[in-house]
Design an enzyme around this catalytic site. Structure first.
Site, PDB file in Angstrom:
ATOM      1  N   GLN A   1       0.830  -1.202   0.000  1.00 19.82           N
ATOM      2  CA  GLN A   1       0.000   0.000   0.000  1.00 19.82           C
ATOM      3  C   GLN A   1       0.871   1.262   0.000  1.00 19.82           C
ATOM      4  OE1 GLN A   1      -2.403   1.603   3.414  1.00 19.82           O
ATOM      5  NE2 GLN A   1      -4.125   1.019   2.105  1.00 19.82           N
TER       6      GLN A   1
ATOM      7  N   CYS B   1      -6.598   7.161   5.232  1.00 22.08           N
ATOM      8  CA  CYS B   1      -5.913   7.381   6.511  1.00 22.08           C
ATOM      9  C   CYS B   1      -6.360   8.703   7.136  1.00 22.08           C
ATOM     10  CB  CYS B   1      -4.406   7.365   6.332  1.00 22.08           C
ATOM     11  SG  CYS B   1      -3.545   7.560   7.901  1.00 22.08           S
TER      12      CYS B   1
ATOM     13  N   LYS C   1      -8.149   1.970  -1.642  1.00 20.35           N
ATOM     14  CA  LYS C   1      -8.890   1.769  -0.387  1.00 20.35           C
ATOM     15  C   LYS C   1      -9.430   3.121   0.076  1.00 20.35           C
ATOM     16  CE  LYS C   1      -8.521  -0.455   4.136  1.00 20.35           C
ATOM     17  NZ  LYS C   1      -8.342   0.647   5.100  1.00 20.35           N
TER      18      LYS C   1
ATOM     19  N   ASN D   1     -15.541  -3.484   4.185  1.00 19.24           N
ATOM     20  CA  ASN D   1     -14.686  -3.448   5.378  1.00 19.24           C
ATOM     21  C   ASN D   1     -15.299  -2.557   6.463  1.00 19.24           C
ATOM     22  OD1 ASN D   1     -12.015  -1.385   6.301  1.00 19.24           O
ATOM     23  ND2 ASN D   1     -12.131  -3.493   7.035  1.00 19.24           N
ATOM     24  N   GLY D   2     -15.109  -2.983   7.700  1.00 17.05           N
ATOM     25  CA  GLY D   2     -15.486  -2.153   8.839  1.00 17.05           C
ATOM     26  C   GLY D   2     -16.397  -2.841   9.827  1.00 17.05           C
TER      27      GLY D   2
ATOM     28  N   GLY E   1      -9.922  -6.328   9.930  1.00 13.57           N
ATOM     29  CA  GLY E   1      -8.789  -5.682  10.581  1.00 13.57           C
ATOM     30  C   GLY E   1      -8.697  -6.080  12.035  1.00 13.57           C
TER      31      GLY E   1
HETATM   32  C1  LIG Z   1      -4.179   0.902  14.245  1.00 10.66           C
HETATM   33  C2  LIG Z   1      -4.745   0.986  12.854  1.00 10.66           C
HETATM   34  C3  LIG Z   1      -3.911   1.251  11.784  1.00 10.66           C
HETATM   35  C4  LIG Z   1      -4.423   1.340  10.476  1.00 10.66           C
HETATM   36  N1  LIG Z   1      -3.567   1.554   9.430  1.00 10.66           N
HETATM   37  C5  LIG Z   1      -4.051   1.565   8.155  1.00 10.66           C
HETATM   38  C6  LIG Z   1      -3.179   1.667   7.014  1.00 10.66           C
HETATM   39  O1  LIG Z   1      -1.946   1.721   7.139  1.00 10.66           O
HETATM   40  N2  LIG Z   1      -3.744   1.701   5.783  1.00 10.66           N
HETATM   41  C7  LIG Z   1      -5.108   1.625   5.597  1.00 10.66           C
HETATM   42  O2  LIG Z   1      -5.565   1.663   4.459  1.00 10.66           O
HETATM   43  N3  LIG Z   1      -5.940   1.478   6.640  1.00 10.66           N
HETATM   44  C8  LIG Z   1      -5.446   1.433   7.895  1.00 10.66           C
HETATM   45  N4  LIG Z   1      -6.310   1.228   8.954  1.00 10.66           N
HETATM   46  C9  LIG Z   1      -7.743   0.977   8.687  1.00 10.66           C
HETATM   47  C10 LIG Z   1      -8.017  -0.531   8.564  1.00 10.66           C
HETATM   48  O3  LIG Z   1      -7.383  -1.051   7.417  1.00 10.66           O
HETATM   49  C11 LIG Z   1      -9.522  -0.799   8.456  1.00 10.66           C
HETATM   50  O4  LIG Z   1     -10.025  -0.126   7.327  1.00 10.66           O
HETATM   51  C12 LIG Z   1     -10.289  -0.334   9.693  1.00 10.66           C
HETATM   52  O5  LIG Z   1      -9.624  -0.741  10.887  1.00 10.66           O
HETATM   53  C13 LIG Z   1     -11.727  -0.881   9.710  1.00 10.66           C
HETATM   54  O6  LIG Z   1     -11.727  -2.286   9.659  1.00 10.66           O
HETATM   55  P1  LIG Z   1     -11.958  -3.201  10.982  1.00 10.66           P
HETATM   56  O7  LIG Z   1     -13.216  -2.686  11.652  1.00 10.66           O
HETATM   57  O8  LIG Z   1     -12.090  -4.598  10.448  1.00 10.66           O
HETATM   58  O9  LIG Z   1     -10.766  -3.003  11.870  1.00 10.66           O
HETATM   59  C14 LIG Z   1      -5.809   1.154  10.251  1.00 10.66           C
HETATM   60  C15 LIG Z   1      -6.638   0.875  11.347  1.00 10.66           C
HETATM   61  C16 LIG Z   1      -6.141   0.780  12.628  1.00 10.66           C
HETATM   62  C17 LIG Z   1      -7.072   0.466  13.770  1.00 10.66           C
END
Ligand SMILES: Cc1cc2nc3c(=O)[nH]c(=O)nc-3n(C[C@H](O)[C@H](O)[C@H](O)COP(=O)(O)O)c2cc1C
Length: 340
Positions: A80, A110, A151, A211-212, A235
């Site tokens: 990414q 982000c 994304k 996602n989410g 995630g």
């Molecule tokens: C600590 C943390 C770091 C993250 N870093 C990134 C990242 O580097 N790139 C990205 O696209 N999303 C990042 N995300 C978002 C996750 O990829 C994801 O979209 C988000 O956590 C929602 O999914 P989940 O509810 O399954 O965790 C991050 C999320 C968290 C909590």
């Protein structure tokens, strides 16, 4: 080496989310050897003033040195990139592919203030044309066999922009998009809004990854009902519930789970074997035991809604080494003995 498992309509996939500071190479190795994930997306690699040299990719995504840019157990990793300048992103993608990258994902989600001040991540959700320009530049720069994906979040402070932004990513030539079902302003707070993902999925000609906040199999089923998607990204829940990826993969008809029995009552998780394996996989990184201990604590914090942590997390907090953490977790008073 087989080519990257590009997403296609009709072929379900489960993807490990990029999480900066969380899903690093040892965590990707741990998650992928359990067999549920089709591929992983790396933590973001930031492209700011300069085109990135290959050594940056080798440091951030060590899998790039392995055949197929895959983890040791053979799960491919998409790299990414985060940034706002189409030309520098495209040139950096070319360097990444030269160094071994098999797929490129572009970060338009982000929410970190420093990232947004420097013109990357979710800021771009306010500029649909720039999303298109970035995807187009990267798509044009790398070979066609290398998928380019995007994304996105739903929008900056409202949910509607996802429609135009998804169109722009598709018009720019994205092979698929992932939608995190929140706005930037929401950060990581509930609720998620899966419905717009479904609307985009119905309309857009390319695969859409939902996602989410899929924390349980019930959440997954509701998300599937609301979105109709065939592709999902997990995630935080993949860490909080080590069996969830296996259960979701089974729902999707994806085989390959090697993480153990899925149907037993998993009210309590025995974390000792899981964290022991994670420590083993962390050894080649040469960051040392203090670093790995902090990573373990972070993981346990993500899991801390679970019943076994109601009293235990305080004790783990004080540990300074992986050995101390494992010793604490193995204490009968931690509650894990009830697992047997
Ligand atoms: C600590 C943390 C770091 C993250 N870093 C990134 C990242 O580097 N790139 C990205 O696209 N999303 C990042 N995300 C978002 C996750 O990829 C994801 O979209 C988000 O956590 C929602 O999914 P989940 O509810 O399954 O965790 C991050 C999320 C968290 C909590």
């Amino acid at each position: 080496v087989t080519s990257f498992p590009s997403l296609k309509r009709g072929i379900p996939a489960l993807i490990l989310a990029p999480m900066e500071g969380v899903t690093d190479a040892p965590m990707r190795a741990f998650q992928s050897e359990r067999g549920a994930f089709t591929f992983c997306v790396s933590e973001f690699v930031r492209v700011s003033q300069d085109v990135l040299p290959a050594k940056v990719f080798r440091a951030h995504v060590p899998e790039i040195l392995r055949p197929g840019c895959a983890t040791e157990s053979g799960t491919p990793v998409s790299i990414q990139l985060l940034g706002g300048d189409p030309a520098r992103l495209a040139a950096s993608a070319v360097v990444a592919v030269g160094a071994g990258a098999q797929a490129i994902d572009l970060n338009f989600g982000c929410p970190a203030p420093t990232v947004n001040r420097h013109d990357g991540g979710a800021t771009l959700l306010k500029y649909p044309q720039r999303i298109r320009a970035i995807v187009e530049a990267v798509r044009a720069a790398v070979p066609l066999g290398v998928p380019v994906s995007a994304k996105l979040r739903l929008g900056w402070d409202t949910r509607d922009p996802i429609h135009e932004n998804a169109d722009m990513a598709a018009q720019g030539g994205a092979d698929w998009i992932t939608i995190h079902a929140r706005t930037k302003m929401q950060g990581y707070q509930p609720p998620v809004f899966w419905e717009p993902i479904g609307e985009v999925n119905t309309r857009l000609g390319i695969p859409v990854v939902a996602n989410g906040d899929i924390w349980t199999v019930d959440d997954f089923r509701r998300c599937r009902d609301e979105t109709g998607c065939e592709h999902y990204m997990l995630g935080r829940s993949a860490l909080a519930d080590p069996w969830l990826p296996g259960r979701v993969a089974r729902e999707l008809g994806i085989s390959g789970w090697r993480g153990g029995e899925l149907d037993s009552d998993r009210d309590l998780v025995d974390w000792v074997p899981l964290l022991t394996r994670f420590a083993e996989l962390s050894r080649p990184t040469s960051h040392g035991s203090g670093y790995t201990a902090r990573r373990m604590k972070q993981w346990l914090r993500m899991a801390s809604q679970r019943p076994e942590f109601r009293s235990g997390l305080e004790r783990v907090k004080l540990c300074e080494s992986t050995e101390q953490i494992l010793t604490q977790l193995a204490q009968p008073s931690f509650g894990l003995q009830r697992l047997a």
